[in-house]
Design a protein around this motif. Structure first.
Motif: not given
Length: 216
Positions: A204-216
Motif C-alpha cells: 500500500x502507498x500508505x505503508x511506503x509513506x509511513x516507512x519514509x516517516x520512520x526513517x532514522x
C-alpha cells in the motif's frame, strides 16, 4: 476512494468470474512458489542496496548514487505497463507522490521494458516519478526479486493476451521481477521492504509513506 488492496481485490474477483480456470491455475502456481520460498532471497532491511545504472525512457543512464544524492529513495520493481496490477499500483503511488516528495524522497519504478522512444519529454515529465529499464531483469536479480515465469503464465501472456515479451523487453521474455518495493535511506541501506511472489498483491502507498516517516 478505494485503497490499492481493495482495487486489486476487485480485479482478482472479476478475473475469477471471467476466467475461473485460469485464476485457479495462478493460485496453484503462487502456492507452489511460496512453498519453495521464492522471493526470500530479496535484500533485507539493514542491507546495502546493490548499485545500478539504468536508462530512463529517453535513454539517459541514471545511477543509484545520483538518486541517493537527492535523499531517501523508494524503488518499486514492476512487470511492465502491460500488467494491469502494476498500473493500479503505479497510479496509487502517483496519487501519493506529493507526500513522498514532502518527505524528501524520490520514487523510482523499474521494469524490464526497454525504452522505445514512444513517450514525449512532456509525457515523461507528467509521470512525476522516474521510470528505468532493467533489461533481462539483471538489477531485479541483484535485488533478489527476479523470477522465471512458469510456462502456464507465459502461455497465457503469449496466446491469450498476445504479448510478445521478448520484443517488449528486447531480451529474455521469461524472466520478470517479483513485484517488490524497497525504501532506502540516503545511505543506500534498506529501511523497509515489501516482497510478494503473488504478483496480484502489492504494498500500500500508505505503508511506503509511513516507512519514509520512520526513517532514522
Amino acid at each position: 476512494m478505494k485503497n490499492l488492496r481493495e482495487q486489486t481485490d476487485a480485479k482478482i474477483a472479476a478475473g475469477r468470474k471471467a476466467n475461473p480456470e485460469f485464476m485457479e491455475g495462478v493460485d496453484a502456481i503462487i502456492t507452489k512458489a511460496k512453498e519453495f520460498q521464492q522471493g526470500n532471497n530479496a535484500i533485507k532491511v539493514g542491507e546495502k542496496a546493490p548499485i545500478f545504472e539504468l536508462p530512463n525512457p529517453e535513454g539517459k543512464l541514471i545511477s543509484l548514487d545520483s538518486l541517493l544524492d537527492k535523499g531517501p529513495l523508494v524503488i518499486t520493481f514492476y512487470r511492465g505497463n502491460w500488467c494491469p496490477y502494476c498500473n493500479l499500483q503505479l497510479r496509487a503511488l502517483q496519487a501519493r507522490l506529493n507526500d513522498i516528495h514532502a518527505l524528501g524522497a524520490t520514487l523510482v519504478a523499474i521494469s524490464p521494458q526497454v525504452p522505445d522512444g514512444s513517450m514525449t519529454k512532456n509525457e515523461i515529465n507528467d509521470m512525476g516519478f522516474i521510470v528505468l529499464s532493467d533489461q533481462d531483469a539483471k538489477v531485479a536479480s541483484q535485488y533478489g526479486v527476479a523470477w522465471e515465469v512458469p510456462e502456464f503464465l507465459a502461455e497465457h501472456m503469449r496466446v491469450d493476451r498476445e504479448l510478445d515479451l521478448e520484443k517488449i523487453n528486447n531480451g529474455n521474455g521469461h524472466i520478470l521481477p517479483i513485484p517488490a518495493t524497497f525504501v532506502l535511506g540516503k545511505d543506500g541501506v534498506v529501511q523497509w521492504n515489501y516482497v510478494n511472489v503473488d504478483y496480484r498483491i502489492r504494498s500500500e502507498p500508505d505503508e511506503v509513506v509511513e516507512a519514509l516517516k520512520n526513517l532514522s
